[in-house]
Design a protein around this motif. Structure first.
Motif, PDB file in Angstrom:
ATOM      1  N   ALA A   1       0.872  -1.133   0.066  1.00 34.45           N
ATOM      2  CA  ALA A   1       0.079   0.146  -0.060  1.00 34.45           C
ATOM      3  C   ALA A   1       0.826   1.309  -0.058  1.00 34.45           C
ATOM      4  CB  ALA A   1      -0.955  -0.117   1.171  1.00 34.45           C
ATOM      5  N   GLY A   2       1.957   1.354   0.068  1.00 36.81           N
ATOM      6  CA  GLY A   2       3.030   2.209  -0.092  1.00 36.81           C
ATOM      7  C   GLY A   2       3.485   2.835   1.294  1.00 36.81           C
ATOM      8  N   MET A   3       3.144   2.085   2.484  1.00 34.31           N
ATOM      9  CA  MET A   3       3.512   2.965   3.467  1.00 34.31           C
ATOM     10  C   MET A   3       5.013   2.741   4.075  1.00 34.31           C
ATOM     11  SD  MET A   3       0.478   3.988   4.725  1.00 34.31           S
ATOM     12  CE  MET A   3       0.178   3.819   2.934  1.00 34.31           C
ATOM     13  N   GLY A   4       5.807   1.873   3.098  1.00 34.73           N
ATOM     14  CA  GLY A   4       7.275   1.994   3.657  1.00 34.73           C
ATOM     15  C   GLY A   4       7.828   0.707   2.925  1.00 34.73           C
ATOM     16  N   LEU A   5       9.301   0.596   2.818  1.00 35.37           N
ATOM     17  CA  LEU A   5       9.790  -0.669   2.196  1.00 35.37           C
ATOM     18  C   LEU A   5       9.642  -1.671   3.679  1.00 35.37           C
ATOM     19  CD1 LEU A   5      12.932   0.850   0.540  1.00 35.37           C
ATOM     20  CD2 LEU A   5      10.648   0.189  -0.343  1.00 35.37           C
ATOM     21  N   ALA A   6       9.897  -2.953   3.189  1.00 34.39           N
ATOM     22  CA  ALA A   6      10.020  -3.767   4.192  1.00 34.39           C
ATOM     23  C   ALA A   6      11.033  -4.993   3.884  1.00 34.39           C
ATOM     24  CB  ALA A   6       8.443  -4.748   4.299  1.00 34.39           C
ATOM     25  N   ILE A   7      11.425  -5.517   5.000  1.00 34.02           N
ATOM     26  CA  ILE A   7      12.587  -6.617   4.360  1.00 34.02           C
ATOM     27  C   ILE A   7      11.434  -7.968   5.140  1.00 34.02           C
ATOM     28  CG2 ILE A   7      14.515  -7.909   5.488  1.00 34.02           C
ATOM     29  CD1 ILE A   7      15.678  -5.146   5.733  1.00 34.02           C
ATOM     30  N   VAL A   8      11.299  -8.994   4.438  1.00 26.11           N
ATOM     31  CA  VAL A   8      10.427 -10.232   4.454  1.00 26.11           C
ATOM     32  C   VAL A   8      11.229 -11.411   3.832  1.00 26.11           C
ATOM     33  CG1 VAL A   8       8.469  -8.691   4.731  1.00 26.11           C
ATOM     34  CG2 VAL A   8       9.141 -10.198   2.705  1.00 26.11           C
ATOM     35  N   PRO A   9      10.817 -12.558   4.479  1.00 29.44           N
ATOM     36  CA  PRO A   9      11.219 -13.922   3.543  1.00 29.44           C
ATOM     37  C   PRO A   9      10.657 -14.015   2.355  1.00 29.44           C
ATOM     38  CG  PRO A   9      10.561 -14.352   5.893  1.00 29.44           C
ATOM     39  CD  PRO A   9      10.216 -12.861   5.698  1.00 29.44           C
ATOM     40  N   ARG A  10      11.225 -14.236   1.250  1.00 25.68           N
ATOM     41  CA  ARG A  10      10.881 -14.404   0.050  1.00 25.68           C
ATOM     42  C   ARG A  10       9.649 -15.235   0.021  1.00 25.68           C
ATOM     43  NH1 ARG A  10      12.700 -13.186  -4.989  1.00 25.68           N
ATOM     44  NH2 ARG A  10      14.807 -12.853  -4.209  1.00 25.68           N
ATOM     45  N   ARG A  11       9.495 -16.344   0.903  1.00 23.61           N
ATOM     46  CA  ARG A  11       8.393 -17.318   1.013  1.00 23.61           C
ATOM     47  C   ARG A  11       7.208 -16.727   1.762  1.00 23.61           C
ATOM     48  NH1 ARG A  11       8.962 -22.541   1.277  1.00 23.61           N
ATOM     49  NH2 ARG A  11       7.764 -22.627   3.039  1.00 23.61           N
ATOM     50  N   ALA A  12       7.282 -15.283   1.935  1.00 22.11           N
ATOM     51  CA  ALA A  12       6.095 -14.697   2.669  1.00 22.11           C
ATOM     52  C   ALA A  12       5.310 -14.072   1.683  1.00 22.11           C
ATOM     53  CB  ALA A  12       6.531 -13.840   3.754  1.00 22.11           C
ATOM     54  N   ILE A  13       5.697 -13.990   0.330  1.00 24.12           N
ATOM     55  CA  ILE A  13       5.207 -13.111  -0.534  1.00 24.12           C
ATOM     56  C   ILE A  13       4.357 -13.975  -1.319  1.00 24.12           C
ATOM     57  CG2 ILE A  13       5.446 -11.735  -2.752  1.00 24.12           C
ATOM     58  CD1 ILE A  13       8.273 -11.134  -1.497  1.00 24.12           C
ATOM     59  N   THR A  14       2.870 -13.430  -1.605  1.00 23.47           N
ATOM     60  CA  THR A  14       2.020 -14.279  -2.593  1.00 23.47           C
ATOM     61  C   THR A  14       2.166 -13.348  -3.874  1.00 23.47           C
ATOM     62  OG1 THR A  14       0.190 -12.848  -1.810  1.00 23.47           O
ATOM     63  CG2 THR A  14       0.383 -15.273  -0.822  1.00 23.47           C
ATOM     64  N   PHE A  15       2.367 -14.254  -4.847  1.00 25.47           N
ATOM     65  CA  PHE A  15       2.590 -13.516  -6.128  1.00 25.47           C
ATOM     66  C   PHE A  15       1.464 -12.952  -6.739  1.00 25.47           C
ATOM     67  CE2 PHE A  15       6.730 -15.466  -5.276  1.00 25.47           C
ATOM     68  CZ  PHE A  15       7.529 -14.462  -5.561  1.00 25.47           C
ATOM     69  N   ASP A  16       0.194 -13.112  -6.014  1.00 31.51           N
ATOM     70  CA  ASP A  16      -1.013 -12.409  -6.681  1.00 31.51           C
ATOM     71  C   ASP A  16      -1.086 -10.973  -6.194  1.00 31.51           C
ATOM     72  OD1 ASP A  16      -1.294 -12.895  -4.022  1.00 31.51           O
ATOM     73  OD2 ASP A  16      -3.449 -13.790  -4.112  1.00 31.51           O
ATOM     74  N   ARG A  17      -0.263 -10.696  -5.594  1.00 32.57           N
ATOM     75  CA  ARG A  17      -0.187  -9.039  -5.050  1.00 32.57           C
ATOM     76  C   ARG A  17       0.785  -8.259  -5.790  1.00 32.57           C
ATOM     77  NH1 ARG A  17      -1.549  -6.797  -0.269  1.00 32.57           N
ATOM     78  NH2 ARG A  17      -2.270  -8.908   0.571  1.00 32.57           N
ATOM     79  N   SER A  18       0.304  -7.262  -6.190  1.00 35.19           N
ATOM     80  CA  SER A  18       1.300  -6.335  -6.754  1.00 35.19           C
ATOM     81  C   SER A  18       2.439  -5.747  -6.038  1.00 35.19           C
ATOM     82  CB  SER A  18       0.614  -5.083  -7.472  1.00 35.19           C
ATOM     83  OG  SER A  18       1.295  -4.179  -8.157  1.00 35.19           O
ATOM     84  N   LEU A  19       3.787  -5.998  -6.090  1.00 36.38           N
ATOM     85  CA  LEU A  19       4.741  -5.557  -5.508  1.00 36.38           C
ATOM     86  C   LEU A  19       5.924  -5.361  -6.300  1.00 36.38           C
ATOM     87  CD1 LEU A  19       4.536  -7.898  -2.175  1.00 36.38           C
ATOM     88  CD2 LEU A  19       4.374  -5.544  -2.120  1.00 36.38           C
ATOM     89  N   ASP A  20       6.836  -4.583  -5.768  1.00 38.49           N
ATOM     90  CA  ASP A  20       8.289  -4.698  -6.465  1.00 38.49           C
ATOM     91  C   ASP A  20       9.294  -5.172  -5.401  1.00 38.49           C
ATOM     92  OD1 ASP A  20       7.809  -3.262  -8.633  1.00 38.49           O
ATOM     93  OD2 ASP A  20       8.166  -1.295  -7.883  1.00 38.49           O
ATOM     94  N   ILE A  21      10.223  -6.239  -5.749  1.00 43.00           N
ATOM     95  CA  ILE A  21      10.903  -7.037  -5.022  1.00 43.00           C
ATOM     96  C   ILE A  21      11.993  -6.858  -5.424  1.00 43.00           C
ATOM     97  CG2 ILE A  21      11.187  -9.470  -4.308  1.00 43.00           C
ATOM     98  CD1 ILE A  21       8.197  -9.964  -5.327  1.00 43.00           C
ATOM     99  N   CYS A  22      13.119  -6.691  -4.410  1.00 43.15           N
ATOM    100  CA  CYS A  22      14.503  -6.638  -4.825  1.00 43.15           C
ATOM    101  C   CYS A  22      15.393  -7.516  -3.493  1.00 43.15           C
ATOM    102  CB  CYS A  22      14.939  -5.263  -4.658  1.00 43.15           C
ATOM    103  SG  CYS A  22      16.730  -4.752  -5.261  1.00 43.15           S
ATOM    104  N   ASP A  23      16.196  -8.226  -3.997  1.00 49.20           N
ATOM    105  CA  ASP A  23      17.124  -9.020  -3.275  1.00 49.20           C
ATOM    106  C   ASP A  23      17.914  -8.121  -2.317  1.00 49.20           C
ATOM    107  OD1 ASP A  23      16.341 -11.394  -4.656  1.00 49.20           O
ATOM    108  OD2 ASP A  23      18.161 -11.290  -6.075  1.00 49.20           O
ATOM    109  N   LEU A  24      17.997  -8.513  -1.052  1.00 50.33           N
ATOM    110  CA  LEU A  24      18.831  -7.849  -0.220  1.00 50.33           C
ATOM    111  C   LEU A  24      20.225  -8.304  -0.272  1.00 50.33           C
ATOM    112  CD1 LEU A  24      18.672  -5.880   2.453  1.00 50.33           C
ATOM    113  CD2 LEU A  24      18.142  -7.877   3.866  1.00 50.33           C
ATOM    114  N   ASN A  25      21.249  -7.187  -0.499  1.00 46.66           N
ATOM    115  CA  ASN A  25      22.488  -7.453  -0.654  1.00 46.66           C
ATOM    116  C   ASN A  25      23.364  -7.591   0.880  1.00 46.66           C
ATOM    117  OD1 ASN A  25      25.204  -8.079  -1.775  1.00 46.66           O
ATOM    118  ND2 ASN A  25      25.268  -5.804  -2.184  1.00 46.66           N
TER     119      ASN A  25
END
Length: 295
Positions: A237-261
């Motif tokens: 919803a644009g409230m901020g960036l978040a760090i989460v496990p990739r497994r927590a993401i359902t790909f029916d949701r619109s998100l930008d995803i980036c690997d954490l270096n």
């Protein structure tokens, strides 16, 4: 007229599904067996209970009444069974399962729903802990199984089985700071932007806090919430960036995803057996199989 509980369960499922085929599958009967049982019900009732149509079935008024009362009978039977079975279970020691925030999100609910459905006389107590704490509890023999980070089990002496990748990624709303980015992003760069995260007592948030660089920016969390599902929704919803496990993401949701270096972002989950847990125990082994199947 006498009613068989299997018939009542079947008929209730058929009405709920709107199909004899789907109803039969729901109660694990063949279509031929289910059709024969429905015909027998109608013969004993002396009337039609289902109207057969091209795309399924619907109940007649008499069939609707039967389905309604069948649900009540089945519910009462389940309560009766639970009341009686509770006495038999009184002396049964429940299994103890430990897990971190990531596993609690999807893996544990999926595994437990399978395990508990198949084993009505076995209970499971679940505790959420960060992996280091879980490993210590398992070493002390105070839990049966633990879903923990592989890195925390080294030199622990515990018997472990590989489960799955649990690497962390950064997520944000489409059109935000992650849009179009191809390269991994460092935590220091993430922390320059508003963030959302889990409560400070969660294992994931402790991992992030432990790896803060004193020389880097201090992250500003707009809110800390109890569940990963809420974190993902807020980030989307644009409230901020978040760090989460990739497994927590359902790909029916619109998100930008980036690997954490960051080296600590690359993680794997294992199933660790408690020091006092016998791998040949049917109940513990069955719970383990349910966990493997849920990954």
């Amino acid at each position: 007229m006498r009613y068989d509980l299997v018939d009542l369960r079947l008929f209730s499922s058929i009405v709920a599904e709107g199909s004899i085929t789907a109803g039969a599958e729901a109660v694990h009967l063949s279509l031929a067996s289910a059709s024969a049982r429905v015909r027998s019900l109608e013969q004993h009732a002396g009337m039609t209970l289902l109207v057969r149509e091209r795309r399924g079935v619907r109940p007649t008024p008499a069939g609707a009444a039967l389905a309604r009362h069948a649900r009540e009978v089945l519910a009462s039977t389940a309560r009766l069974d639970g009341a009686v079975t509770s006495y038999a279970r009184a002396s049964t020691t429940p299994l103890v399962l430990l897990a971190g925030t990531s596993a609690m999100h999807r893996l544990v609910p999926k595994a437990l729903s399978s395990f508990l459905t198949d084993r009505a006389n076995v209970d499971v107590v679940v505790h959420e802990n960060h992996s280091a704490r879980s490993v210590q509890i398992l070493v002390n023999g105070e839990a049966d199984l633990g879903i923990v980070l592989e890195s925390e089990t080294r030199n622990s002496g515990l018997d472990v089985d590989a489960l799955c990748d649990d690497s962390l990624v950064v997520i944000g709303s489409p059109g935000g700071v992650l849009t179009g980015r191809r390269s991994p992003i460092s935590f220091a760069e993430v922390a320059e932007h508003p963030m959302v995260g889990l409560n400070t007592d969660s294992s994931l948030q402790r991992t992030i806090a432990t790896n803060l660089d004193a020389r880097g920016p201090t992250p500003r969390y707009r809110t800390l919430v109890p569940s990963l599902r809420t974190v993902v929704a807020l980030a989307a919803a644009g409230m901020g960036l978040a760090i989460v496990p990739r497994r927590a993401i359902t790909f029916d949701r619109s998100l930008d995803i980036c690997d954490l270096n960051e080296s600590w972002a690359h993680r794997r989950l294992v199933l660790a057996w408690g020091a006092a847990t016998d791998r040949s125990s049917p109940t513990a082994a069955s719970l383990a199989e349910s966990i493997y199947g849920a990954t």
